[in-house]
Design an enzyme around this catalytic site. Structure first.
Site, mmCIF file in Angstrom:
data_model
loop_
_atom_site.group_PDB
_atom_site.id
_atom_site.type_symbol
_atom_site.label_atom_id
_atom_site.label_comp_id
_atom_site.label_asym_id
_atom_site.label_seq_id
_atom_site.Cartn_x
_atom_site.Cartn_y
_atom_site.Cartn_z
ATOM 1 C CE1 TYR A 94 39.487 46.751 38.766
ATOM 2 C CE2 TYR A 94 37.194 46.506 39.393
ATOM 3 C CZ TYR A 94 38.154 46.722 38.422
ATOM 4 O OH TYR A 94 37.776 46.929 37.125
ATOM 5 N N GLY A 104 45.523 34.130 38.382
ATOM 6 C CA GLY A 104 45.762 35.263 39.277
ATOM 7 C C GLY A 104 46.995 36.078 38.916
ATOM 8 C CB SER A 149 42.298 38.559 31.526
ATOM 9 O OG SER A 149 42.217 39.893 31.849
ATOM 10 C CB SER A 150 43.486 33.292 34.450
ATOM 11 O OG SER A 150 43.311 33.891 35.728
ATOM 12 C CG ASP A 193 37.860 48.642 32.399
ATOM 13 O OD1 ASP A 193 38.065 49.144 33.530
ATOM 14 O OD2 ASP A 193 37.911 47.400 32.198
ATOM 15 C CG ASP A 219 40.130 42.120 32.020
ATOM 16 O OD1 ASP A 219 40.759 43.086 31.553
ATOM 17 O OD2 ASP A 219 40.092 41.861 33.242
ATOM 18 C CG HIS A 278 42.516 50.937 37.750
ATOM 19 N ND1 HIS A 278 41.679 50.149 38.503
ATOM 20 C CD2 HIS A 278 43.753 50.405 37.877
ATOM 21 C CE1 HIS A 278 42.384 49.191 39.089
ATOM 22 N NE2 HIS A 278 43.647 49.316 38.709
ATOM 23 N NE ARG A 313 43.413 42.726 30.664
ATOM 24 C CZ ARG A 313 44.135 42.485 31.738
ATOM 25 N NH1 ARG A 313 45.310 41.915 31.643
ATOM 26 N NH2 ARG A 313 43.690 42.794 32.949
HETATM 27 C C1 GLA Z 1 41.068 44.373 36.005
HETATM 28 C C2 GLA Z 1 39.611 44.494 35.551
HETATM 29 C C3 GLA Z 1 39.508 45.369 34.284
HETATM 30 C C4 GLA Z 1 40.228 46.703 34.466
HETATM 31 C C5 GLA Z 1 41.633 46.486 35.037
HETATM 32 C C6 GLA Z 1 42.315 47.779 35.372
HETATM 33 O O1 GLA Z 1 41.804 43.668 35.057
HETATM 34 O O2 GLA Z 1 39.084 43.222 35.269
HETATM 35 O O3 GLA Z 1 38.147 45.558 33.951
HETATM 36 O O4 GLA Z 1 39.480 47.560 35.272
HETATM 37 O O5 GLA Z 1 41.626 45.668 36.196
HETATM 38 O O6 GLA Z 1 42.537 48.526 34.231
#
Ligand code: GLA
Length: 393
Positions: free
Chosen positions: A236, A136, A140-141, A46, A186, A44, A37
């Site tokens: 994170y 990486g 969203s791999s 979600d 994601d 940040h 995606r």
């Molecule tokens: C990563 C996390 C998501 C989201 C983003 C930041 O991709 O997997 O859930 O928190 O960072 O928006």
């Protein structure tokens, strides 16, 4: 100019070839895929129960395979990752004992999904994975692997859940087996993505509203900085914790329920960094709702302005950008015909997303190439479908 990406059929053919080579010429009986995606805005937010506006990509992870008789599992990845073995073998525990995470790391996503699958597999299987989602790279791999694998297990042994609980199970796999306390964005968009649409996801109610995004005059350009700073893993969870502290200092269950007025009133009960983090989240949630509305009305300039505000806030208040991402965004914004640009995903490297007029694509890519101190990779992309079963030819 933009890099060529293997199509779903090419990935499928590569995975099938590998499967046949490895398993004595047998053809796989199941084939599925799930997309990566890009998040257009709402970063940040979600895990603060806020709004996000991602879209599913044509970049996907494909899984092919078949059931076997015993309880043995073999999974092979055809994806290049020089650091780790490409094959993992394990047995499904007969006594319901947990499948512990270990090495190789990519296999933890598979184990986590098996663990959280609602109808635990009772027979073993063999599978081969092939992916066009850069590892990486902030696209969203990992979610695409989790969701593809979940979709694969559904073909072996159907579950009775809906799509949202599928996304939640994949998120739990990431928490328990990859140790990343991610939000739902994601996995949600990898399951429920819609061709020609971004999804405005309410991460509290877990409802999504599709927002049309198929104007031929508009281009969504992803630029991979091809850097990943080591901070991405450790920072994170720290950001997430700060947000929870800020919410509780205001007597709220999450920052979704907080306003800027609440924050001002409570600011003497928080340190200055926590106030900045909370401010980003509260304003970003609002920006995301406004941006979805602007997109719906075709107001791309306004959408672009909100993207830039989002980037600046991630850079200055949330402090998850980095020099390379800032360079890419500044370079994009210098080009006529670019509406907006921002970092996308967790930060500390990975990709930017840029919205621009179709006619400006060549000069935008050239200009970014000239101005960026590293070596970027470009993807001109369109909103695509979520996870699906592939029909075998
Ligand atoms: C990563 C996390 C998501 C989201 C983003 C930041 O991709 O997997 O859930 O928190 O960072 O928006």
């Amino acid at each position: 100019m933009a890099g060529s990406v293997p199509t779903v059929s090419e990935l499928f053919a590569a995975a099938r070839r590998r499967y046949e080579q490895l398993f004595g010429g047998d053809a796989p009986l199941i084939a599925v895929c799930a997309p990566g995606r890009v998040n257009l805005i709402g970063e940040h937010t979600d895990y603060n129960q806020g709004f996000v506006l991602p879209m599913a990509l044509p970049l996907v992870t494909v899984v092919v395979g078949s059931q076997t008789c015993g309880r043995d599992v073999t999974v092979v990845t055809a994806t290049e990752d020089a650091d780790e073995p490409h094959r993992v073998d394990f047995s499904l525990p007969a006594d319901g004992a947990p499948l512990a995470p270990g090495l190789p790391r990519w296999a933890n996503y598979v184990k986590g999904v098996i663990e959280h699958y609602r109808a635990p597999p009772v027979t073993g299987f063999r599978a081969v994975i092939a992916s066009s989602v850069p590892m990486g790279g902030g696209l969203s791999s990992s979610a695409s692997l989790e969701v593809a694998f979940y979709t694969f297990l559904q073909q072996l042994q159907p579950d009775d859940g809906d799509k949202v609980s599928k996304a939640v199970a994949c998120q739990q796999a990431e928490h328990s087996h990859a140790g990343v306390p991610c939000g739902i964005m994601d996995q949600f968009v990898s399951v429920l993505g819609r061709e020609g649409h971004a999804l405005l996801i309410d991460c509290r109610s877990l409802e999504a509203t599709p927002v049309p995004l198929a104007d031929p005059g508009l281009i969504i350009l992803i630029t991979n900085s091809n850097v990943k700073h080591s901070l991405s893993g450790s920072e994170y969870p720290l950001r997430r914790r700060r947000c929870e502290e800020a919410a509780s200092a205001m007597g709220k269950s999450s920052l979704r329920d907080a306003t800027m007025k609440d924050l001002e009133e409570a600011s003497d009960r928080m340190d200055e960094v926590t106030v900045r983090r909370a401010r980003h989240v509260i304003e970003e949630i609002e920006r995301t709702v406004q941006a979805a509305e602007a997109l719906r009305r075709g107001e791309y300039k306004e959408f672009g302005r909100l993207m830039v505000e989002s980037h600046n806030s991630l850079r200055d208040l949330y402090e998850v950008s980095c020099r390379e991402l800032d360079e890419l965004v500044s370079a994009a914004l210098e080009v006529e015909g670019v509406y907006g640009s921002r970092m996308t995903g967790g930060g500390f490297g990975g990709c930017t997303v840029t919205l621009l007029q179709a006619g400006a694509i060549d000069r935008t890519i050239l200009h970014i190439q000239e101005r960026y101190s590293g070596t970027p990779t470009f993807y001109v992309t369109t909103p695509s479908e979520g996870a699906r079963v592939l029909s075998l030819p």
